[in-house]
Design an enzyme around this catalytic site. Structure first.
Site, PDB file in Angstrom:
ATOM      1  CB  VAL A   1      35.173  28.493  40.804  1.00  0.00           C
ATOM      2  CG1 VAL A   1      36.275  27.318  40.709  1.00  0.00           C
ATOM      3  CG2 VAL A   1      35.742  29.880  40.925  1.00  0.00           C
TER       4      VAL A   1
ATOM      5  CE  LYS B   1      24.317  28.815  45.354  1.00  0.00           C
ATOM      6  NZ  LYS B   1      25.797  28.827  45.795  1.00  0.00           N
TER       7      LYS B   1
ATOM      8  CD  GLU C   1      33.288  37.552  38.631  1.00  0.00           C
ATOM      9  OE1 GLU C   1      32.340  38.118  38.514  1.00  0.00           O
ATOM     10  OE2 GLU C   1      34.046  37.690  39.676  1.00  0.00           O
TER      11      GLU C   1
ATOM     12  CG  PHE D   1      44.843  42.831  33.540  1.00  0.00           C
ATOM     13  CD1 PHE D   1      43.850  42.942  34.436  1.00  0.00           C
ATOM     14  CD2 PHE D   1      45.038  41.707  32.861  1.00  0.00           C
ATOM     15  CE1 PHE D   1      43.050  41.775  34.733  1.00  0.00           C
ATOM     16  CE2 PHE D   1      44.146  40.791  33.031  1.00  0.00           C
ATOM     17  CZ  PHE D   1      43.294  40.565  34.040  1.00  0.00           C
ATOM     18  CG  LEU D   2      48.933  47.628  30.623  1.00  0.00           C
ATOM     19  CD1 LEU D   2      49.950  48.041  29.524  1.00  0.00           C
ATOM     20  CD2 LEU D   2      49.661  48.375  32.180  1.00  0.00           C
ATOM     21  CG  ASN D   3      42.035  49.032  29.547  1.00  0.00           C
ATOM     22  OD1 ASN D   3      42.587  49.618  28.736  1.00  0.00           O
ATOM     23  ND2 ASN D   3      41.460  47.869  29.461  1.00  0.00           N
TER      24      ASN D   3
ATOM     25  N   GLY E   1      38.699  45.622  41.859  1.00  0.00           N
ATOM     26  CA  GLY E   1      37.546  44.928  42.680  1.00  0.00           C
ATOM     27  C   GLY E   1      37.448  43.430  42.316  1.00  0.00           C
TER      28      GLY E   1
ATOM     29  CB  CYS F   1      40.083  36.990  42.104  1.00  0.00           C
ATOM     30  SG  CYS F   1      39.044  35.537  41.490  1.00  0.00           S
TER      31      CYS F   1
ATOM     32  CE  LYS G   1      38.756  34.750  47.028  1.00  0.00           C
ATOM     33  NZ  LYS G   1      39.951  33.830  47.072  1.00  0.00           N
TER      34      LYS G   1
END
Length: 448
Positions: free
Chosen positions: A11, A35, A155, A252-254, A260, A263, A266
């Site tokens: 983020v 990093k 992502e 989000f209907l697949n 997982g 986001c 958790k």
């Protein structure tokens, strides 16, 4: 404006880089020296399409810099964004706020002037109040105001989501803070985006509620896919029919092996725990969590069924390890419990993922990681598609079949072209429908 972003993870790095690309002066602060050095060299700690070029361009321009010195970064800053992790605590599943609180204490100590502090991390309701208490308890001679500004980045398409958002939520009771954050986003350039000003607690809840709802949508279509198999329906057609309803929408209907990522797992757990702390029972969300956990194990049993009831001594090729395509994120990926279950049942696992194998190797043992899909499938008794990478859809099925011991494909993402797979001579198993095998027989996978 000058902006400080504390935390250079997914983020923080995306947000800071995009703010710089808008034209602000951005300093990303992180405690990880390795990093930071890699970022200065243009080496990304995460895989996100287009991010490396965006970081390089803005770093070269001088608008984006990286440091571990919070005090110097805060000099002259208009706002400081907190973008550190809030992982679930191992003891009870609550979001662990120690990193957020540590940053708040550090900002209170090192601030050199009036400052808007923006919670970009996903945090439980009331976190903004605690951060404000920490800042004010330092009794510094400056004006502080805390804003909740949740992120809604997907992502794989995070840069586009940031630059062309469908909404920006600014939660604050301070008009000064609202104006500062609105100015940072240059809201006039976002004529199509909904700028939503809310109370701070409402903003904190919006993020959790959104992710819980999307997780529920995924879990719903997964259960409908089981029903489709049982009654002879096709989940693709059912999902399309649902998605045409403007009240529902097609995203989000697949059907697949369960959600997982960083986001949904958790955040559903966190909102459930928060509700219980306030004596509210979120039965729907608690059921979503349980059903999703159960589904991942059930997918391994589907592989067993497709392999004749046993995988002992067999080689299973797994295509895809990340929780979704276009990322290297292995957090709560369905691949982890599925592979571990297959190993428990005696299978040898060969796997390939275009981006996630390095991260997967930290979480999985006794897996042979392969250069490409054909290498993974060599001498395998079945190939299992676990992540919807486009390159898997474009595989030469003739070559794939030629290297396999048995032409069995188990597509847990419904990614492949059924006609093409069957025409190539595979037995094809998928979710939410019952395709024919190479000789016309139906492949019926029992709903778990």
């Amino acid at each position: 404006m000058k902006i400080v972003v504390v935390g250079s993870g997914y983020v923080g790095l995306v947000a800071g880089t995009c703010f710089a690309d808008i034209g602000h002066s951005v300093v990303c602060v992180d405690s990880d020296q390795k990093k930071l050095e890699k970022l200065r060299q243009g080496v990304m700690p995460i895989y996100e399409p287009g991010l490396d070029d965006l970081v390089a361009r803005n770093h070269a321009s001088g608008r984006l810099s990286f440091t571990d010195e919070l005090g110097s970064a805060l000099t002259g800053a208009h706002a400081a964004f907190i973008a550190v992790g809030t992982p679930p605590r191992a003891t009870d599943g609550h979001a662990d706020m120690k990193y957020v609180h540590a940053v708040a204490h550090a900002i209170a100590e090192k601030a050199s002037g009036d400052l808007v502090v923006v919670n970009k991390s996903t945090v439980p309701v009331g976190t903004g109040d605690e951060v404000e208490r920490i800042l004010l308890s330092a009794r510094r001679p400056f004006r502080f105001s805390v804003v909740s500004n949740p992120e809604f980045l997907r992502e794989g398409v995070a840069i586009d989501d940031f630059m062309r958002p469908d909404r920006i939520v600014i939660g604050s009771e301070s008009e000064w803070a609202r104006k500062v954050v609105s100015g940072i986003y240059e809201v006039e350039r976002l004529s199509e985006a909904a700028i939503l000003h809310t109370s701070r607690r409402s903003a904190e809840l919006i993020k959790y509620a959104a992710n819980a709802f999307l997780a529920m949508k995924i879990t719903f279509i997964n259960e409908i896919s089981d029903l489709c198999e049982a009654v002879g329906g096709d989940v693709r057609h059912v999902a399309h029919g649902l998605g045409l309803d403007s009240r529902i929408g097609s995203k989000f209907l697949n059907a697949g092996p369960g959600y997982g990522g960083s986001c949904f797992p958790k955040d559903t757990l966190a909102i459930s725990k928060t509700a219980r702390d306030h004596r509210v029972q979120l039965h729907t969300i608690e059921t979503v969590i349980q059903v999703n956990d159960n589904r991942k194990r059930a997918m391994a049993l589907r592989v067993l069924d497709a392999c004749g009831g046993s995988v002992r001594g067999k080689t299973i090729a797994v295509l895809g390890l990340a929780f979704k395509a276009h990322t290297d994120d292995m957090r709560d990926s369905p691949a982890i419990p599925i592979i571990q279950a297959l190993q428990d049942f005696g299978a040898r696992v060969r796997a390939h993922d275009p981006e996630a194998m390095e991260n997967a190797a930290k979480l999985l043992t006794n897996v042979t990681f392969c250069e490409d899909a054909l290498d993974a499938a060599t001498d395998s008794d079945a190939v299992v598609v676990l992540t919807e990478w486009p390159e898997f859809r474009d595989l030469d099925l003739g070559q794939l079949k030629a290297v396999m011991a048995e032409p069995l494909m188990i597509d847990l993402r419904n990614l492949m072209s059924e006609d093409a797979v069957l025409e190539a001579g595979f037995t094809y198993c998928c979710v939410g429908r019952n395709p024919a095998g190479p000789h016309g027989e139906k492949q019926l996978l029992a709903a778990e």
